[in-house]
Design an enzyme around this catalytic site. Structure first.
Site, PDB file in Angstrom:
ATOM      1  N   SER A  13       0.933  -1.358   0.004  1.00 22.15           N
ATOM      2  CA  SER A  13       0.116   0.170   0.015  1.00 22.15           C
ATOM      3  C   SER A  13       0.882   1.671   0.222  1.00 22.15           C
ATOM      4  O   SER A  13       1.772   1.268  -0.486  1.00 22.15           O
ATOM      5  CB  SER A  13      -1.038   0.420   1.676  1.00 22.15           C
ATOM      6  N   ASP A  24      -4.951 -19.025   6.130  1.00 25.77           N
ATOM      7  CA  ASP A  24      -6.324 -17.998   5.499  1.00 25.77           C
ATOM      8  C   ASP A  24      -6.821 -16.948   6.653  1.00 25.77           C
ATOM      9  O   ASP A  24      -7.001 -17.612   7.625  1.00 25.77           O
ATOM     10  CB  ASP A  24      -6.735 -18.897   5.038  1.00 25.77           C
ATOM     11  N   THR A  70      -9.111 -13.375  -0.626  1.00 23.08           N
ATOM     12  CA  THR A  70      -9.327 -14.230  -1.373  1.00 23.08           C
ATOM     13  C   THR A  70      -8.901 -15.574  -1.433  1.00 23.08           C
ATOM     14  O   THR A  70      -7.833 -15.408  -0.297  1.00 23.08           O
ATOM     15  CB  THR A  70      -9.411 -14.104  -2.858  1.00 23.08           C
TER      16      THR A  70
HETATM   17  N1  SAH Z   1      -0.504  -5.167   4.471  1.00 26.39           N
HETATM   18  C1  SAH Z   1       0.904  -4.758   2.837  1.00 26.39           C
HETATM   19  C2  SAH Z   1      -0.478  -6.182   1.403  1.00 26.39           C
HETATM   20  C3  SAH Z   1      -1.179  -6.046   0.974  1.00 26.39           C
HETATM   21  S1  SAH Z   1      -1.902  -6.151  -0.783  1.00 26.39           S
HETATM   22  C4  SAH Z   1       1.446  -4.139   2.575  1.00 26.39           C
HETATM   23  O1  SAH Z   1       0.650  -3.606   2.961  1.00 26.39           O
HETATM   24  O2  SAH Z   1       2.346  -4.194   2.259  1.00 26.39           O
HETATM   25  C5  SAH Z   1      -2.939  -7.805   0.920  1.00 26.39           C
HETATM   26  C6  SAH Z   1      -2.114  -9.055   1.710  1.00 26.39           C
HETATM   27  O3  SAH Z   1      -3.081  -9.432   1.336  1.00 26.39           O
HETATM   28  C7  SAH Z   1      -1.528  -9.785  -0.045  1.00 26.39           C
HETATM   29  O4  SAH Z   1      -0.255  -9.940   0.688  1.00 26.39           O
HETATM   30  C8  SAH Z   1      -2.544 -10.380  -0.598  1.00 26.39           C
HETATM   31  O5  SAH Z   1      -1.876 -12.120  -0.190  1.00 26.39           O
HETATM   32  C9  SAH Z   1      -3.121 -10.913   1.546  1.00 26.39           C
HETATM   33  N2  SAH Z   1      -3.636 -11.799   1.318  1.00 26.39           N
HETATM   34  C10 SAH Z   1      -5.342 -11.467   0.351  1.00 26.39           C
HETATM   35  N3  SAH Z   1      -6.365 -12.998   0.777  1.00 26.39           N
HETATM   36  C11 SAH Z   1      -5.297 -13.443   1.681  1.00 26.39           C
HETATM   37  C12 SAH Z   1      -6.036 -14.129   2.965  1.00 26.39           C
HETATM   38  N4  SAH Z   1      -7.769 -14.991   3.116  1.00 26.39           N
HETATM   39  N5  SAH Z   1      -5.391 -14.457   3.601  1.00 26.39           N
HETATM   40  C13 SAH Z   1      -4.253 -13.782   4.133  1.00 26.39           C
HETATM   41  N6  SAH Z   1      -3.831 -12.766   3.569  1.00 26.39           N
HETATM   42  C14 SAH Z   1      -4.387 -12.898   2.298  1.00 26.39           C
END
Ligand code: SAH
Length: 229
Positions: free
Chosen positions: A62, A143, A219
């Site tokens: 982000s 998850d 997801t």
């Molecule tokens: N907060 C982090 C990443 C943001 S992107 C930063 O700023 O660097 C969103 C993140 O959520 C990604 O790393 C993606 O792999 C993760 N994500 C999506 N669905 C998920 C799930 N069901 N369980 C765990 N992580 C998940």
């Protein structure tokens, strides 16, 4: 403390944080301090611009202002000794920044479901904060929609990806009394909003809708890796 900021060595982080403060995005000393002390250079290759950046596996780190918002919204719930759950830790930036909000005297549990991102985040955190891992920071692969009850209940839960159908009930269950859940809600490429869910001291839940946002989706591993959120 003001004195320390003036002497702060990293001019780039200082400029970035001062800009976010001038824009009104950073509002509290706690968040200002935590962001100054979490150098974005550990987490991404173009660290000091206020944009999100691709970190592989169809997701982004982000933008700095989108890191500051959850820190501000959760600031009253992240104090020394608090327990924080950071769902979708990706680069690992917020996992460390939440710990800094507690002067590294609390517990942040980071959960991420993509193995390559787990390694990426772990390596980034190790650059300057390896001593926290296994102590004030626990990283788990799993998850995030299920939360992580083993270390709960949590004073603050941050979800870094958008839930299409509202907050998973597990996350509300794992909130401590008086705790707050920050979660983007909405479908991919449609309107998404930040919602804050508060659990009062009697266990009752209330919520408020905050700002309009664009996050990647919360997801399954499979859908994310196929790029089909
Ligand atoms: N907060 C982090 C990443 C943001 S992107 C930063 O700023 O660097 C969103 C993140 O959520 C990604 O790393 C993606 O792999 C993760 N994500 C999506 N669905 C998920 C799930 N069901 N369980 C765990 N992580 C998940």
């Amino acid at each position: 403390m003001q004195q320390n900021f003036q002497n702060f060595q990293n001019r780039n982080m200082l400029d970035l944080c001062n800009q976010l403060k001038a824009n009104g995005v950073i509002q509290t000393q706690k968040v200002y301090y935590a962001m100054l002390n979490t150098d974005r250079a550990d987490f991404t290759i173009n660290p000091y611009i206020d944009h999100s950046q691709y970190i592989n596996y169809n997701v982004v780190i982000s933008a700095p202002h989108m890191h500051a918002y959850p820190m501000e919204y959760l600031a009253n719930h992240i104090n020394e000794g608090s327990r924080v759950l950071d769902i979708g830790y990706g680069s690992g930036y917020l996992t460390v920044a939440f710990s800094k909000m507690m002067n590294d005297k609390g517990l942040v549990v980071g959960i991420e479901h993509i193995e390559g991102l787990c390694q990426f985040g772990y390596q980034n955190i190790c650059k300057h904060n390896a001593h926290l891992i296994g102590n004030q920071i626990y990283l788990v692969q799993g998850d995030g929609r299920l939360g992580y009850p083993q270390y709960g209940p949590y004073n603050a839960i941050h979800v870094g990806a958008a839930a299409p159908d509202g907050p998973p009930s597990q996350l509300l269950d794992q909130l401590a009394l008086g705790g707050r859940l920050y979660i983007p809600i909405g479908r991919d490429k449609e309107n998404q909003w930040i919602y804050l869910f508060d659990k009062d001291i009697n266990g009752n839940i209330s919520y408020q809708r905050m700002i309009s946002v664009r996050y990647v989706m919360l997801t399954s591993q499979q859908l994310q890796l196929m790029g089909q959120n």
